[in-house]
Design a protein around this motif. Structure first.
Motif, PDB file in Angstrom:
ATOM      1  N   LEU A  35       0.843  -1.191   0.000  1.00 37.95           N
ATOM      2  CA  LEU A  35       0.000   0.000   0.000  1.00 37.95           C
ATOM      3  C   LEU A  35       0.879   1.241   0.000  1.00 37.95           C
ATOM      4  N   ASP A  36       0.681   2.101  -0.980  1.00 41.56           N
ATOM      5  CA  ASP A  36       1.452   3.340  -1.070  1.00 41.56           C
ATOM      6  C   ASP A  36       0.736   4.439  -0.288  1.00 41.56           C
ATOM      7  N   LEU A  37       1.466   4.993   0.674  1.00 37.92           N
ATOM      8  CA  LEU A  37       0.902   6.006   1.567  1.00 37.92           C
ATOM      9  C   LEU A  37       1.060   7.384   0.942  1.00 37.92           C
ATOM     10  N   GLU A  38       0.056   7.766   0.179  1.00 38.61           N
ATOM     11  CA  GLU A  38       0.047   9.046  -0.532  1.00 38.61           C
ATOM     12  C   GLU A  38      -1.393   9.352  -0.893  1.00 38.61           C
ATOM     13  N   MET A  39      -1.675  10.611  -1.166  1.00 36.33           N
ATOM     14  CA  MET A  39      -2.996  10.958  -1.661  1.00 36.33           C
ATOM     15  C   MET A  39      -3.009  10.765  -3.180  1.00 36.33           C
ATOM     16  N   ASN A 109      10.700   3.401   1.211  1.00 30.93           N
ATOM     17  CA  ASN A 109      10.860   4.804   0.815  1.00 30.93           C
ATOM     18  C   ASN A 109      10.170   5.019  -0.547  1.00 30.93           C
ATOM     19  N   HIS A 110       9.357   6.085  -0.636  1.00 34.34           N
ATOM     20  CA  HIS A 110       8.620   6.357  -1.881  1.00 34.34           C
ATOM     21  C   HIS A 110       8.904   7.789  -2.360  1.00 34.34           C
ATOM     22  N   THR A 111      10.063   8.303  -1.977  1.00 28.04           N
ATOM     23  CA  THR A 111      10.537   9.683  -2.214  1.00 28.04           C
ATOM     24  C   THR A 111       9.748  10.677  -1.353  1.00 28.04           C
ATOM     25  N   ASP A 113       8.541  13.875  -2.183  1.00 31.21           N
ATOM     26  CA  ASP A 113       7.442  14.617  -2.833  1.00 31.21           C
ATOM     27  C   ASP A 113       6.742  13.828  -3.926  1.00 31.21           C
ATOM     28  N   HIS A 114       7.054  12.521  -4.013  1.00 35.75           N
ATOM     29  CA  HIS A 114       6.492  11.707  -5.097  1.00 35.75           C
ATOM     30  C   HIS A 114       7.038  12.204  -6.434  1.00 35.75           C
ATOM     31  N   VAL A 115       8.349  12.158  -6.570  1.00 32.66           N
ATOM     32  CA  VAL A 115       9.000  12.656  -7.788  1.00 32.66           C
ATOM     33  C   VAL A 115       9.096  11.563  -8.853  1.00 32.66           C
ATOM     34  N   THR A 169       9.555   3.383  -6.855  1.00 30.69           N
ATOM     35  CA  THR A 169       9.469   4.612  -7.637  1.00 30.69           C
ATOM     36  C   THR A 169       8.026   5.081  -7.679  1.00 30.69           C
ATOM     37  N   PRO A 170       7.793   6.378  -7.564  1.00 27.49           N
ATOM     38  CA  PRO A 170       6.463   6.902  -7.851  1.00 27.49           C
ATOM     39  C   PRO A 170       6.118   6.599  -9.313  1.00 27.49           C
ATOM     40  N   GLY A 171       4.938   6.100  -9.549  1.00 26.34           N
ATOM     41  CA  GLY A 171       4.569   5.685 -10.905  1.00 26.34           C
ATOM     42  C   GLY A 171       5.311   4.411 -11.255  1.00 26.34           C
ATOM     43  N   ALA A 281      -1.680  -1.091  -4.278  1.00 29.87           N
ATOM     44  CA  ALA A 281      -2.876  -0.271  -4.084  1.00 29.87           C
ATOM     45  C   ALA A 281      -2.563   0.928  -3.185  1.00 29.87           C
ATOM     46  N   HIS A 282      -3.554   1.784  -3.084  1.00 34.22           N
ATOM     47  CA  HIS A 282      -3.421   3.045  -2.350  1.00 34.22           C
ATOM     48  C   HIS A 282      -4.614   3.186  -1.410  1.00 34.22           C
ATOM     49  N   PRO A 283      -4.379   3.293  -0.121  1.00 35.65           N
ATOM     50  CA  PRO A 283      -5.508   3.484   0.803  1.00 35.65           C
ATOM     51  C   PRO A 283      -6.373   4.684   0.427  1.00 35.65           C
TER      52      PRO A 283
HETATM   53 ZN   LIG Z   1       2.999   6.560  -5.496  1.00 37.61          ZN
END
Ligand SMILES: [Zn+2]
Length: 328
Positions: A35-39, A109-111, A113-115, A169-171, A281-283
């Motif tokens: 699960l990626d913790l991001e909006m 680690n997912h960066t 700022d989501h770069v 990596t983001p994306g 997935a993303h919460p």
């Molecule tokens: Zn992400």
């Protein structure tokens, strides 16, 4: 000097891949709930785009979903591998995430700022830097990416008291980091033995329509392209397995039933082949699209039903298996 340093970093990163559980996981399908913790843009409602500039400013519903998902998976004998955007750790209360760590869940680690790690210009790296270019003025893209990863590691140590367990990596990229040995070397140098960056191509079908059999077949056949492997630099790739929640719900307007069907087929294929399946997935998305945790419960049930043919593990176990097979 550069080569020597990079080889030492590779060996150090490889050495940090644990070897303890290898024997007990031999011959099993490895299943991960990540699960990626991001909006996510367009959540909790269509048209909500401002998250692009503050990916880590999690709302309460997203955090609650992450915590409850952790409880459910733990109760079923597994664990969740979370990936945290560094900005999350600026929030005044991170007790919820500390609680997840304390109960055995993993955090990568997912960066910060989501770069976009493959950006060619600073503005391409993040919407925030396009809107506020002074934040990265005078910096090369390479430096922006590196600092965004390093700062997240520091924040995790400061606020959670842990080192990151892997990097995502983001994306996702259809070809992972195959085309970017420089990024592979950067990640090894930053202490990461593995990366999760590849998301293979597959059919999605028409928006708002039940997927046709060829769409499901395409998703199932893409699983073979989403198995962990070793890059020539020694970094391990741990791909994300289709189909992701944002691809299904946000991009293609799927109903939950379609998603459950696709995930069931993909997990069953992984179990039959003793392969790996990394559920992405993303919460922030699932809390709207799957409020009763049906997908996560389904994955746990399938793994449980498989008995000793499958295990729910962290992505570090995927990386460990790929590393050992790659060296063999
Ligand atoms: Zn992400």
């Amino acid at each position: 000097m550069f080569l020597a340093g990079s080889a030492a970093a590779t060996m150090g990163a490889a050495a940090s891949l644990g070897r303890g559980r290898a024997a007990t996981l031999d011959g099993k399908a490895l299943i991960a709930v990540t699960l990626d913790l991001e909006m996510s843009r367009h959540y909790p409602r269509r048209g909500m785009m401002e998250w692009d500039y503050e990916k880590g400013n999690l709302d309460a519903a997203t955090k609650n979903y992450a915590v409850e998902a952790g409880r459910l998976v733990k109760e079923r004998g597994g664990l969740i591998h979370f990936f945290c955007v560094g900005r999350v750790l600026e929030q005044p209360d991170v007790g919820w995430l500390k609680g997840l760590v304390a109960t055995g869940h993993k955090v990568g680690n997912h960066t910060y700022d989501h770069v976009n790690v493959k950006a060619k210009t600073p503005a391409e790296a993040q919407f925030r830097f396009a809107r506020a270019p002074w934040l990265v003025q005078g910096k090369t893209v390479e430096r922006i990416i590196r600092e965004n990863i390093e700062t997240t590691t520091i924040a995790m140590q400061e606020r959670l008291g842990i080192a990151p367990d892997g990097f995502r990596t983001p994306g996702g990229f259809f070809n992972g980091l195959d085309d970017r040995p420089d990024l592979q070397t950067m990640l090894l140098g930053l202490g990461f033995p593995w990366v999760s960056s590849k998301y293979p191509a597959h059919l999605r079908g028409k928006e708002k329509e039940r997927p046709t059999p060829d769409v499901f077949a395409s998703i199932v056949s893409a699983q073979a392209q989403a198995q962990p492997y070793l890059y020539p630099t020694g970094l391990v790739e741990v791909p994300m397995n289709p189909i992701s929640d944002v691809t299904a719900f946000r991009s293609t307007f799927w109903k939950l039933d379609y998603f459950l069907d696709a995930i069931r087929m993909a997990v069953e294929r992984a179990i039959a082949n003793r392969a790996t399946f990394d559920f992405l997935a993303h919460p922030s998305c699932l809390v709207v699209e799957d409020p009763h945790f049906e997908t996560i419960k389904l994955i746990c049930e399938l793994a449980d039903k498989a008995g000793d043919r499958a295990a729910i593990v962290g992505l570090d176990a995927f990386a460990q298996r790929a590393h050992m097979r790659g060296k063999a």
